[in-house]
Design a protein around this motif. Structure first.
Motif, mmCIF file in Angstrom:
data_model
loop_
_atom_site.group_PDB
_atom_site.id
_atom_site.type_symbol
_atom_site.label_atom_id
_atom_site.label_comp_id
_atom_site.label_asym_id
_atom_site.label_seq_id
_atom_site.Cartn_x
_atom_site.Cartn_y
_atom_site.Cartn_z
ATOM 1 N N PHE A 17 0.761 -1.418 0.013
ATOM 2 C CA PHE A 17 -0.044 0.136 -0.020
ATOM 3 C C PHE A 17 0.639 1.433 -0.180
ATOM 4 N N LYS A 18 0.373 2.151 -0.735
ATOM 5 C CA LYS A 18 0.631 3.467 -0.592
ATOM 6 C C LYS A 18 -0.323 4.279 0.453
ATOM 7 N N GLU A 19 -0.209 5.075 0.984
ATOM 8 C CA GLU A 19 -0.878 5.894 2.026
ATOM 9 C C GLU A 19 -2.298 6.044 1.587
ATOM 10 N N GLU A 20 -2.307 6.862 0.340
ATOM 11 C CA GLU A 20 -3.638 7.099 -0.282
ATOM 12 C C GLU A 20 -4.489 5.980 -0.633
ATOM 13 N N SER A 64 -1.544 -1.625 7.251
ATOM 14 C CA SER A 64 -1.764 -0.255 6.147
ATOM 15 C C SER A 64 -0.471 -0.267 5.301
ATOM 16 N N LYS A 65 0.583 -1.388 5.482
ATOM 17 C CA LYS A 65 1.681 -1.521 4.481
ATOM 18 C C LYS A 65 1.607 -2.598 3.509
ATOM 19 N N GLN A 113 8.306 -4.109 5.540
ATOM 20 C CA GLN A 113 7.247 -2.940 6.110
ATOM 21 C C GLN A 113 6.504 -3.084 7.395
#
Length: 138
Positions: A17-20, A64-65, A113
């Motif tokens: 994942f990227k944050e957005e 989240s990663k 990550q």
């Protein structure tokens, strides 16, 4: 006892994942069930989001990663099938059972990550629960 590292490696290979992108993924998941409440402090840099349901308690724990979702078995029939194709979904009876182990050196080298922040005295890497994982890596 189950080796958590194997699951995390599969999840890493499935999705990073990227944050957005992660924020969009959370929004999409919440669209499937309006009764879900998000427990995630993005501003604090938390690596796990949990989605709570009034009847079922914590139903999702999502990193989240990497693309891993731990989902509660009692909620399994409500899990959208699309999640199974997008993420590594692991169904669990509960988040409190000490049924996991992990090699911390391999975690550090193979799944960079996720960072284990807890001391071995606080969370034993040879026997821990998913809730322990949450607190050790949040």
């Amino acid at each position: 006892m189950s080796d958590l590292l194997k699951i995390l490696i599969k999840a890493k290979d499935k999705c990073l994942f990227k944050e957005e992108v992660f924020i969009r993924a959370l929004d999409e998941i919440k669209q499937f069930d309006k009764d879900l409440n998000l427990d995630w402090d993005d501003g604090a840099g938390e690596e796990w989001a949990r989605l709570n349901h009034q009847e079922h308690g914590i139903v999702y724990m999502i990193n989240s990663k990497i693309g891993i979702i731990f989902a509660r078995k009692s909620y399994e029939s409500k899990i959208p099938q699309v999640l199974f194709s997008m993420y590594e979904v692991f169904i669990t009876e509960n988040y409190d059972k000490d049924e996991w182990f992990i090699d911390l050196a391999k975690l550090k080298s193979e799944v960079k990550q996720i960072s284990w922040h807890a001391s071995e005295e606080a969370v034993n890497p040879n026997k821990f629960s998913l809730n322990d994982l949450y607190f050790a890596t949040v």
